[in-house]
Write a protein that holds these residues in place. Structure first.
Motif, PDB file in Angstrom:
ATOM      1  N   LYS A 272       0.836  -1.205   0.000  1.00  0.00           N
ATOM      2  CA  LYS A 272       0.000   0.000   0.000  1.00  0.00           C
ATOM      3  C   LYS A 272       0.869   1.253   0.000  1.00  0.00           C
ATOM      4  O   LYS A 272       0.564   2.228  -0.695  1.00  0.00           O
ATOM      5  CB  LYS A 272      -0.945  -0.009   1.199  1.00  0.00           C
ATOM      6  CG  LYS A 272      -2.081  -0.997   1.040  1.00  0.00           C
ATOM      7  CD  LYS A 272      -2.997  -0.971   2.259  1.00  0.00           C
ATOM      8  CE  LYS A 272      -4.165  -1.931   2.091  1.00  0.00           C
ATOM      9  NZ  LYS A 272      -5.060  -1.893   3.267  1.00  0.00           N
ATOM     10  N   GLN A 273       1.955   1.236   0.768  1.00  0.00           N
ATOM     11  CA  GLN A 273       2.871   2.385   0.771  1.00  0.00           C
ATOM     12  C   GLN A 273       3.500   2.569  -0.605  1.00  0.00           C
ATOM     13  O   GLN A 273       3.602   3.703  -1.102  1.00  0.00           O
ATOM     14  CB  GLN A 273       3.978   2.181   1.804  1.00  0.00           C
ATOM     15  CG  GLN A 273       3.542   2.333   3.234  1.00  0.00           C
ATOM     16  CD  GLN A 273       4.695   2.092   4.190  1.00  0.00           C
ATOM     17  OE1 GLN A 273       5.859   2.335   3.872  1.00  0.00           O
ATOM     18  NE2 GLN A 273       4.383   1.593   5.377  1.00  0.00           N
ATOM     19  N   LEU A 274       3.918   1.477  -1.221  1.00  0.00           N
ATOM     20  CA  LEU A 274       4.508   1.550  -2.559  1.00  0.00           C
ATOM     21  C   LEU A 274       3.497   2.092  -3.555  1.00  0.00           C
ATOM     22  O   LEU A 274       3.832   2.917  -4.404  1.00  0.00           O
ATOM     23  CB  LEU A 274       5.009   0.172  -2.991  1.00  0.00           C
ATOM     24  CG  LEU A 274       5.672   0.105  -4.363  1.00  0.00           C
ATOM     25  CD1 LEU A 274       6.917   0.989  -4.416  1.00  0.00           C
ATOM     26  CD2 LEU A 274       6.019  -1.335  -4.714  1.00  0.00           C
ATOM     27  N   ASP A 275       2.250   1.677  -3.436  1.00  0.00           N
ATOM     28  CA  ASP A 275       1.202   2.151  -4.330  1.00  0.00           C
ATOM     29  C   ASP A 275       1.041   3.672  -4.240  1.00  0.00           C
ATOM     30  O   ASP A 275       0.923   4.354  -5.260  1.00  0.00           O
ATOM     31  CB  ASP A 275      -0.117   1.451  -4.003  1.00  0.00           C
ATOM     32  CG  ASP A 275      -1.223   1.835  -4.935  1.00  0.00           C
ATOM     33  OD1 ASP A 275      -1.039   1.738  -6.174  1.00  0.00           O
ATOM     34  OD2 ASP A 275      -2.303   2.234  -4.446  1.00  0.00           O
ATOM     35  N   VAL A 276       1.073   4.194  -3.027  1.00  0.00           N
ATOM     36  CA  VAL A 276       0.970   5.649  -2.841  1.00  0.00           C
ATOM     37  C   VAL A 276       2.163   6.351  -3.477  1.00  0.00           C
ATOM     38  O   VAL A 276       2.008   7.348  -4.201  1.00  0.00           O
ATOM     39  CB  VAL A 276       0.868   5.997  -1.335  1.00  0.00           C
ATOM     40  CG1 VAL A 276       1.025   7.494  -1.114  1.00  0.00           C
ATOM     41  CG2 VAL A 276      -0.449   5.502  -0.763  1.00  0.00           C
ATOM     42  N   LEU A 277       3.359   5.842  -3.243  1.00  0.00           N
ATOM     43  CA  LEU A 277       4.562   6.472  -3.788  1.00  0.00           C
ATOM     44  C   LEU A 277       4.608   6.413  -5.312  1.00  0.00           C
ATOM     45  O   LEU A 277       5.036   7.371  -5.960  1.00  0.00           O
ATOM     46  CB  LEU A 277       5.812   5.816  -3.190  1.00  0.00           C
ATOM     47  CG  LEU A 277       5.999   6.042  -1.693  1.00  0.00           C
ATOM     48  CD1 LEU A 277       7.121   5.168  -1.167  1.00  0.00           C
ATOM     49  CD2 LEU A 277       6.245   7.502  -1.400  1.00  0.00           C
ATOM     50  N   ILE A 278       4.162   5.308  -5.887  1.00  0.00           N
ATOM     51  CA  ILE A 278       4.134   5.190  -7.346  1.00  0.00           C
ATOM     52  C   ILE A 278       3.215   6.254  -7.940  1.00  0.00           C
ATOM     53  O   ILE A 278       3.489   6.784  -9.016  1.00  0.00           O
ATOM     54  CB  ILE A 278       3.688   3.769  -7.766  1.00  0.00           C
ATOM     55  CG1 ILE A 278       4.817   2.784  -7.480  1.00  0.00           C
ATOM     56  CG2 ILE A 278       3.287   3.718  -9.231  1.00  0.00           C
ATOM     57  CD1 ILE A 278       4.401   1.332  -7.663  1.00  0.00           C
ATOM     58  N   GLY A 279       2.145   6.573  -7.217  1.00  0.00           N
ATOM     59  CA  GLY A 279       1.225   7.606  -7.690  1.00  0.00           C
ATOM     60  C   GLY A 279       1.828   9.001  -7.688  1.00  0.00           C
ATOM     61  O   GLY A 279       1.350   9.894  -8.380  1.00  0.00           O
ATOM     62  N   LYS A 280       2.891   9.197  -6.931  1.00  0.00           N
ATOM     63  CA  LYS A 280       3.520  10.516  -6.816  1.00  0.00           C
ATOM     64  C   LYS A 280       4.739  10.679  -7.721  1.00  0.00           C
ATOM     65  O   LYS A 280       5.267  11.774  -7.844  1.00  0.00           O
ATOM     66  CB  LYS A 280       3.964  10.755  -5.371  1.00  0.00           C
ATOM     67  CG  LYS A 280       2.829  10.845  -4.390  1.00  0.00           C
ATOM     68  CD  LYS A 280       3.362  11.049  -2.987  1.00  0.00           C
ATOM     69  CE  LYS A 280       2.226  11.125  -1.984  1.00  0.00           C
ATOM     70  NZ  LYS A 280       2.728  11.329  -0.623  1.00  0.00           N
ATOM     71  N   HIS A 281       5.209   9.593  -8.304  1.00  0.00           N
ATOM     72  CA  HIS A 281       6.443   9.629  -9.075  1.00  0.00           C
ATOM     73  C   HIS A 281       6.264   8.905 -10.402  1.00  0.00           C
ATOM     74  O   HIS A 281       5.368   8.082 -10.557  1.00  0.00           O
ATOM     75  CB  HIS A 281       7.591   8.965  -8.295  1.00  0.00           C
ATOM     76  CG  HIS A 281       7.847   9.589  -6.964  1.00  0.00           C
ATOM     77  ND1 HIS A 281       8.622  10.705  -6.810  1.00  0.00           N
ATOM     78  CD2 HIS A 281       7.407   9.275  -5.720  1.00  0.00           C
ATOM     79  CE1 HIS A 281       8.658  11.049  -5.543  1.00  0.00           C
ATOM     80  NE2 HIS A 281       7.933  10.189  -4.850  1.00  0.00           N
ATOM     81  N   GLU A 282       7.153   9.198 -11.330  1.00  0.00           N
ATOM     82  CA  GLU A 282       7.184   8.452 -12.586  1.00  0.00           C
ATOM     83  C   GLU A 282       8.077   7.232 -12.354  1.00  0.00           C
ATOM     84  O   GLU A 282       9.274   7.362 -12.091  1.00  0.00           O
ATOM     85  CB  GLU A 282       7.747   9.313 -13.709  1.00  0.00           C
ATOM     86  CG  GLU A 282       7.751   8.598 -15.043  1.00  0.00           C
ATOM     87  CD  GLU A 282       8.301   9.463 -16.154  1.00  0.00           C
ATOM     88  OE1 GLU A 282       8.921   8.880 -17.059  1.00  0.00           O
ATOM     89  OE2 GLU A 282       8.132  10.691 -16.102  1.00  0.00           O
TER      90      GLU A 282
END
Length: 65
Positions: A25-35
């Motif tokens: 879930k944390q990775l999912d949030v971070l992927i949404g903020k970065h390319e």
């Protein structure tokens, strides 16, 4: 697919929560903020960075046994 299935995965006995769901879930949030681009690297095929990661993972796992 995990998100669509509410972070569950299909098993032979039905459904189970994805392992390490908090980290996914944390990775999912971070992927949404970065390319981010993911590239498959075949394991144990002589790729220097992958081999180093494998050594580090084995060492870290040994500390928790």
């Amino acid at each position: 697919g995990w998100k669509r299935n509410q972070w569950r995965r299909k098993t032979s006995g039905g459904w189970a929560e994805v392992k390490n769901v908090d980290l996914w879930k944390q990775l999912d949030v971070l992927i949404g903020k970065h390319e981010v681009r993911f590239h498959h690297v075949k394991g144990h095929a002589g790729h220097p960075e992958n081999e180093r990661c494998d050594v580090m993972a084995v060492e870290a796992a040994a500390r928790y046994r």
